[in-house]
Scaffold this active site. Sequence first.
Site, PDB file in Angstrom:
ATOM      1  N   ARG A 185      19.045  86.590 -51.626  1.00 19.74           N
ATOM      2  CA  ARG A 185      20.387  87.051 -51.962  1.00 19.74           C
ATOM      3  C   ARG A 185      21.117  86.108 -52.891  1.00 19.74           C
ATOM      4  O   ARG A 185      21.193  84.907 -52.637  1.00 19.74           O
ATOM      5  CB  ARG A 185      21.199  87.237 -50.682  1.00 19.74           C
ATOM      6  CG  ARG A 185      20.719  88.424 -49.885  1.00 19.74           C
ATOM      7  CD  ARG A 185      21.329  88.467 -48.497  1.00 19.74           C
ATOM      8  NE  ARG A 185      21.157  89.801 -47.917  1.00 19.74           N
ATOM      9  CZ  ARG A 185      21.595  90.158 -46.733  1.00 19.74           C
ATOM     10  NH1 ARG A 185      22.268  89.313 -45.988  1.00 19.74           N
ATOM     11  NH2 ARG A 185      21.400  91.376 -46.273  1.00 19.74           N
TER      12      ARG A 185
ATOM     13  N   THR B 293      38.309  94.449 -35.616  1.00 15.99           N
ATOM     14  CA  THR B 293      38.395  93.313 -36.536  1.00 15.99           C
ATOM     15  C   THR B 293      39.732  93.303 -37.247  1.00 15.99           C
ATOM     16  O   THR B 293      40.344  94.358 -37.446  1.00 15.99           O
ATOM     17  CB  THR B 293      37.263  93.372 -37.583  1.00 15.99           C
ATOM     18  OG1 THR B 293      37.384  92.247 -38.463  1.00 15.99           O
ATOM     19  CG2 THR B 293      37.355  94.632 -38.438  1.00 15.99           C
TER      20      THR B 293
ATOM     21  N   LYS C  85      38.850  93.771 -41.967  1.00 10.80           N
ATOM     22  CA  LYS C  85      38.470  94.896 -42.837  1.00 10.80           C
ATOM     23  C   LYS C  85      39.750  95.671 -43.206  1.00 10.80           C
ATOM     24  O   LYS C  85      40.499  95.207 -44.055  1.00 10.80           O
ATOM     25  CB  LYS C  85      37.389  95.737 -42.167  1.00 10.80           C
ATOM     26  CG  LYS C  85      36.130  94.904 -41.826  1.00 10.80           C
ATOM     27  CD  LYS C  85      34.974  95.761 -41.361  1.00 10.80           C
ATOM     28  CE  LYS C  85      33.905  94.940 -40.647  1.00 10.80           C
ATOM     29  NZ  LYS C  85      33.191  93.992 -41.520  1.00 10.80           N
TER      30      LYS C  85
ATOM     31  N   THR D 100      36.617  76.688 -29.359  1.00 10.32           N
ATOM     32  CA  THR D 100      36.773  76.840 -30.796  1.00 10.32           C
ATOM     33  C   THR D 100      38.250  76.819 -31.167  1.00 10.32           C
ATOM     34  O   THR D 100      39.103  77.241 -30.374  1.00 10.32           O
ATOM     35  CB  THR D 100      36.081  78.146 -31.265  1.00 10.32           C
ATOM     36  OG1 THR D 100      35.866  78.109 -32.666  1.00 10.32           O
ATOM     37  CG2 THR D 100      36.894  79.371 -30.911  1.00 10.32           C
ATOM     38  N   THR D 101      38.547  76.283 -32.333  1.00  8.58           N
ATOM     39  CA  THR D 101      39.928  76.227 -32.807  1.00  8.58           C
ATOM     40  C   THR D 101      40.469  77.640 -33.006  1.00  8.58           C
ATOM     41  O   THR D 101      39.772  78.508 -33.536  1.00  8.58           O
ATOM     42  CB  THR D 101      39.979  75.436 -34.130  1.00  8.58           C
ATOM     43  OG1 THR D 101      39.513  74.099 -33.877  1.00  8.58           O
ATOM     44  CG2 THR D 101      41.392  75.367 -34.692  1.00  8.58           C
TER      45      THR D 101
END
Lengths: 426, 426
Positions: free
Chosen positions: A21, A243, A246, A275-276
Amino acid sequence: MDYDQYFSVAVDALRRERRYRTFAEIERKADRFPRATWHSPGGPRDIVVWCSNDYLGMGCHPVVIEAMRESVSKRGAGAGGTRNISGNSHEIVQLERELADLHGKDAGLVFTSGYISNETGISTIVKLIPDCVVISDELNHNSMIEGVRRGGRQKAIFRHNDLAHLEELLQAAGDRPKLLVFESVYSMDGDIAPIAAICDLAERYGAMTYLDEVHAVGMYGPRGGGVAERDGVMHRVDVIEGTLGKAFGVVGGYLTGKRVVMDAVRSYAPGFIFTTALPPAVAAAATASIRHLKNSQAERDGQRAQVAKVKAALAAAGLPQMETPTHIIPLMVGDAKACKAASDVLLAEHGIYIQPINYPTVPRGTERLRITATPHHDDKLIAQLAEALNDVWSRLDLPRVNTTVAERPLRAMAGAAPIPLPIAGG
Amino acid sequence: MDYDQYFSVAVDALRRERRYRTFAEIERKADRFPRATWHSPGGPRDIVVWCSNDYLGMGCHPVVIEAMRESVSKRGAGAGGTRNISGNSHEIVQLERELADLHGKDAGLVFTSGYISNETGISTIVKLIPDCVVISDELNHNSMIEGVRRGGRQKAIFRHNDLAHLEELLQAAGDRPKLLVFESVYSMDGDIAPIAAICDLAERYGAMTYLDEVHAVGMYGPRGGGVAERDGVMHRVDVIEGTLGKAFGVVGGYLTGKRVVMDAVRSYAPGFIFTTALPPAVAAAATASIRHLKNSQAERDGQRAQVAKVKAALAAAGLPQMETPTHIIPLMVGDAKACKAASDVLLAEHGIYIQPINYPTVPRGTERLRITATPHHDDKLIAQLAEALNDVWSRLDLPRVNTTVAERPLRAMAGAAPIPLPIAGG
């Protein structure tokens, strides 16, 4: 020991299969979306992006941009910590309330991405249900597959959207607890799950349901709650995942559901705990976007109109689009090399950017161009797209189709008209 | 089937063990950092945050805020796609170059979080090395443990920073390929790995090295390259992982290393491939922060000065801090209930916010308050902190210590003076 060899071998394998890719370097233009600058090997060039998942152009909407700018000024650039350790911003709490409201649920839970919301969400849920069987659609996204895998429970995969096969698997699982994992809009084929019928089965066989609406939120349903909202079945789904990256135009993922489920995931999911948190400004921008799309139909109407026009134009040109009931328009090529070549010519000679979609994102032999039209792709851009594709298909001698089937989408555009939408200035 | 019961049981278990987490809702103030508003059950209250990982206050630095604001205006709020499908922004490409330069490597690779960079980075690397043994420090972060686990290779855990034990495991692995996975600054104990000695062993036994510098980047080394830069051993480490969400003040994670390694991870890591890219504005803000800290020593000097003063003040009060050579100041409580109580009283009565750190973030019986001082915690705030802690320790009858050992940090502050730093306005 020469470790480089292992990585060279892996990369060379991709080159040999022609699925190495190359990322096109894109400079978005908020005031000219979907136009952008491509930083090509030969220097910057003006292009039109036809493969963005900023489906409604909300990432460039003045309401979203202004919310983000204002929050950055007031709150700074980052959250400063995990949700537990100083990163639980007022803005992210508000966003979770907004999301719960969007989907008619008790509570929402925001993650750094849709990927991690599926991965750590699904795995945590099934780990908390002893002896759970996970029943999963075969075309589920990689993030869901990883979530199921990490959950470590027995799994059963049903043929894509196949209700009879799903019922077989539910029956086979007997009295054991079951988590049924599926999507509403499948992003690469653009088809839609029969959510109501799936809920019927889930209720009959006592399964908990987990629905990924990432390619639907913002775009379907009167308030943008997704296909489940449109179909009037949102209340029948236990967990809805979505999400912010999008149609809402920002970044991040989320779950919504009953308070006790969200509380358990919040408390046990490593991908949430360690996680932050997303920056307050990202949360503020997402909240502004969701609120706007709860009330405004212009973006959804505009998208539907322009999508119908693209489908009609491709049909008229005899191009092999997969017929879909959604905003996603896959144009089949069926070969990795030809797909890359078509994309390269489109970009280099027509200034049209549509990334080739190859394995592992789609199965080998089904390589395609995946076109996404937003409300901002006007009629002139659509005409240019059709002309460019027609040229590329002729020059590369790519397969065309009987247009009878493909013409169907024309009917969908009756009465639809493009609506001018605001785009933020610099 | 009643699925709620499973989640209720899980949440109740946490409550019984007194480790159910309540997130304090914090509204940051970019122009008054580290002051913030706490949205308490009784309404908004002014507080001082003493547990942020925005270690240098860069999230509130005008250079960072302005870069983010400008990029949001020009590029919009989000990336619009995965790195492969339209999300490879000019800004994220620039950021990766900046990161490669920071660590003296060929290439950088940006992820949505430090968590995912470790998880998908480590698992992908070891999957690409057939028959690899992973040799991992026992105190590695959860994201690294998950990465090792998902890699599916044989693993060997060495006692924390124990070179003799590490050598045993390297020897035992014989001629097999080995990935040695460790951190520079361990975030909860605040101690530092002997990186040079670990590299000696790695070279002697032919191991590839993977170093997590998330709690060091920006703060250590003349350009903020981390402890490996400070120690002059950056070039001896194969892969350096870092975060954009702590000292750099924004959000996101990254790897740096040889081009072929980064290219292989880019091409094979599901947590990189199948996720929406960070917004251009986040990348632009991170780049601005990194560039600033490459050239400016003021933040690092200021932090060191204020950290030394905090350590001295706690020592003078006989409070049981764990002595550390870093900016992290753990204050031992040793009991989950007492730790939560101390934190609650500090917040409610003194307006000082230090989140209790309980299991599973630290082992049971080592529950602690973890204090982080930034260059913006001025002498007056430090005096208030020491007084408040002293009060809470007395009222809750928490254990104190012999101050002889704890006084040592006093020596470290000789000659250090606080430096006024810019904070962005509204």
